[in-house]
Design a protein around this motif. Structure first.
Motif, PDB file in Angstrom:
ATOM      1  N   LYS A  27     -68.507  -4.798  -7.237  1.00 34.39           N
ATOM      2  CA  LYS A  27     -67.555  -5.620  -6.468  1.00 34.39           C
ATOM      3  C   LYS A  27     -67.003  -6.757  -7.344  1.00 34.39           C
ATOM      4  O   LYS A  27     -65.812  -7.090  -7.269  1.00 34.39           O
ATOM      5  N   MET A  32     -68.554 -16.823  -4.198  1.00 31.21           N
ATOM      6  CA  MET A  32     -67.171 -16.660  -4.667  1.00 31.21           C
ATOM      7  C   MET A  32     -66.287 -17.833  -4.222  1.00 31.21           C
ATOM      8  O   MET A  32     -65.471 -18.335  -4.982  1.00 31.21           O
ATOM      9  N   LYS A  33     -66.475 -18.278  -2.978  1.00 28.22           N
ATOM     10  CA  LYS A  33     -65.642 -19.396  -2.499  1.00 28.22           C
ATOM     11  C   LYS A  33     -65.989 -20.669  -3.279  1.00 28.22           C
ATOM     12  O   LYS A  33     -65.116 -21.470  -3.604  1.00 28.22           O
ATOM     13  N   ASN A  39     -75.297 -13.679  -1.564  1.00 24.00           N
ATOM     14  CA  ASN A  39     -74.488 -14.675  -0.850  1.00 24.00           C
ATOM     15  C   ASN A  39     -73.092 -14.596  -1.457  1.00 24.00           C
ATOM     16  O   ASN A  39     -72.546 -15.574  -1.958  1.00 24.00           O
ATOM     17  N   TYR A  40     -72.548 -13.380  -1.448  1.00 22.86           N
ATOM     18  CA  TYR A  40     -71.342 -13.092  -2.225  1.00 22.86           C
ATOM     19  C   TYR A  40     -70.168 -13.988  -1.829  1.00 22.86           C
ATOM     20  O   TYR A  40     -69.535 -14.606  -2.676  1.00 22.86           O
ATOM     21  N   SER A  41     -69.891 -14.079  -0.527  1.00 21.13           N
ATOM     22  CA  SER A  41     -68.698 -14.837  -0.134  1.00 21.13           C
ATOM     23  C   SER A  41     -68.886 -16.332  -0.396  1.00 21.13           C
ATOM     24  O   SER A  41     -67.962 -17.008  -0.839  1.00 21.13           O
ATOM     25  N   SER A  64     -59.802 -23.394   5.522  1.00 21.19           N
ATOM     26  CA  SER A  64     -58.879 -23.270   4.382  1.00 21.19           C
ATOM     27  C   SER A  64     -57.753 -24.282   4.585  1.00 21.19           C
ATOM     28  O   SER A  64     -57.588 -24.828   5.678  1.00 21.19           O
ATOM     29  N   ASP A 106     -63.134  -7.433  -7.994  1.00 25.19           N
ATOM     30  CA  ASP A 106     -62.523  -8.753  -7.787  1.00 25.19           C
ATOM     31  C   ASP A 106     -62.063  -9.382  -9.100  1.00 25.19           C
ATOM     32  O   ASP A 106     -61.574 -10.505  -9.104  1.00 25.19           O
ATOM     33  N   ASN A 108     -73.617 -22.567   2.107  1.00 26.73           N
ATOM     34  CA  ASN A 108     -72.163 -22.534   2.241  1.00 26.73           C
ATOM     35  C   ASN A 108     -71.551 -22.917   0.904  1.00 26.73           C
ATOM     36  O   ASN A 108     -72.191 -23.574   0.083  1.00 26.73           O
ATOM     37  N   GLU A 135     -64.292 -20.535  -6.546  1.00 26.15           N
ATOM     38  CA  GLU A 135     -62.862 -20.764  -6.342  1.00 26.15           C
ATOM     39  C   GLU A 135     -62.572 -22.275  -6.243  1.00 26.15           C
ATOM     40  O   GLU A 135     -61.653 -22.794  -6.865  1.00 26.15           O
TER      41      GLU A 135
END
Length: 354
Positions: A209, A177-178, A172-174, A14, A213, A135, A181
């Motif tokens: 979820k 979402m990233k 592959n939620y995270s 980050s 969110d 990723n 973003e």
């Protein structure tokens, strides 16, 4: 920083983490922001491109970090101008993504996993093994490459993104979402969330979820049958995520986000194309504000489904319309190069998995 023998992908940090790292390297914090902009706003894939950094700092970055950029391995152009890409990942894995040009939009269809674990019977990707999640930067790179393609081939930038390529985005939620973003952030590609659609085969707890969110992008559910027996037969995921569970999850999602839902429905000949099927679908559409995209079936060699006949398709759609369901019949794009909905698969993999 001598201990960094294995170079870490700099895009996994980050901005805050990068600032800390730069301070440890004896660099000023604002340099981290410059690098972050190069990575996410300008889509730089090498440190040498970062011309407002000193040669010394670029050298340091090269020694300590890597940028695991995605590369186009192959591309095929369909007679309808659709472009299918085979992308190569840093570890040698292969995924696919598609540019779909229409009169009023340029859409990127991107993958979220290498392969898929859901085994939907009509989908080529379902015959592959799931190797790993992508990723966020690998999803982001697909968008950047397809946007470049849209500009080069058709002189028009990308307008829409659909997470409808290989894999199940909600598993592959995270990563998903990233990636959203970064695609929508002002210091990223600054795309409007309303122009992004995430498509799921239906994982009830993850749909909830999304509600928690309070996501701003669109949600599409691959429904294909509004009857548990039939849906179980073609989509084994339904055995743990029944229509009742999905209904409750969608109601929860809508209450939280106020976003209408899109249902995707492939009409298979003599399987889910009767007026009774249309009636069940119309009933399911009453739960939350929605629209239905009827999709023609694109044959794959592992399955013996056949697309419904024209007159049955018309009767099906007109029943829905009479019952106040907002319906669109979608024609397939890129079918001649196996780029259409449900056809994405690395051929050798799918054959081996079958």
């Amino acid at each position: 920083m001598e201990k960094a023998l294995v170079k870490k992908d700099i895009r996994s940090y980050s901005l805050e983490n990068l600032k800390t790292l730069f301070t440890e390297m004896g660099e000023q914090g604002f340099r981290a922001k410059q690098v972050y902009e190069w990575l996410w706003k300008k889509s730089a894939w090498s440190f040498d491109e970062m011309t407002n950094l000193s040669k010394d700092l670029r050298e340091k970055l090269n020694q300590n970090f890597t940028i695991n950029a995605v590369a186009i391995d192959k591309q095929q152009i369909s007679s309808d101008r659709t472009i299918k890409n085979t992308f190569k990942l840093y570890d040698g894995n292969i995924i696919e993504g598609v540019l779909i040009p229409t009169e009023d939009r340029m859409t990127a269809c991107v993958s979220s996993q290498v392969g898929c674990s859901l085994t939907c019977k009509f989908c080529a990707t379902g015959y592959m093994d799931r190797k790993r999640n992508l990723n966020a930067d690998e999803i982001y790179d697909q968008v950047v490459l397809i946007d470049k393609q849209a500009r080069e081939h058709y002189g028009i930038p990308l307008s829409n993104i659909v997470y409808m390529g290989m894999g199940e985005p909600l598993l592959n939620y995270s990563g998903m979402m990233k990636s959203v973003e970064r695609l929508t952030a002002e210091d990223g590609l600054n795309m409007a969330a309303k122009r992004i659609t995430v498509s799921t085969a239906g994982i009830a707890k993850m749909i909830k979820k999304l509600g928690d969110d309070n996501v701003k992008f669109n949600l599409a559910l691959s429904l294909h049958a509004a009857n548990d027996t039939k849906r179980n037969e073609i989509m084994p995921i339904n055995e743990q995520n029944s229509l009742t569970a999905l209904r409750d999850a969608l109601k929860y999602y809508f209450a939280k986000t106020k976003n209408p839902v899109t249902y995707e429905y492939i009409v298979f000949n003599d399987f889910n194309d009767s007026l009774q099927d249309a009636k069940e679908l119309a009933q399911f559409c009453k739960h939350v504000p929605c629209k239905v995209n009827i999709i023609e079936y694109n044959p794959i060699s592992f399955a013996d489904f056949v697309n419904t006949e024209e007159d049955k398709l018309e009767a099906f759609a007109s029943y829905l319309r009479k019952n106040n369901v907002n319906v669109h019949i979608r024609k397939s794009r890129g079918k001649d190069i196996d780029a259409a909905c449900g056809q994405l698969a690395v051929k050798e993999e799918a054959a081996a998995g079958h």
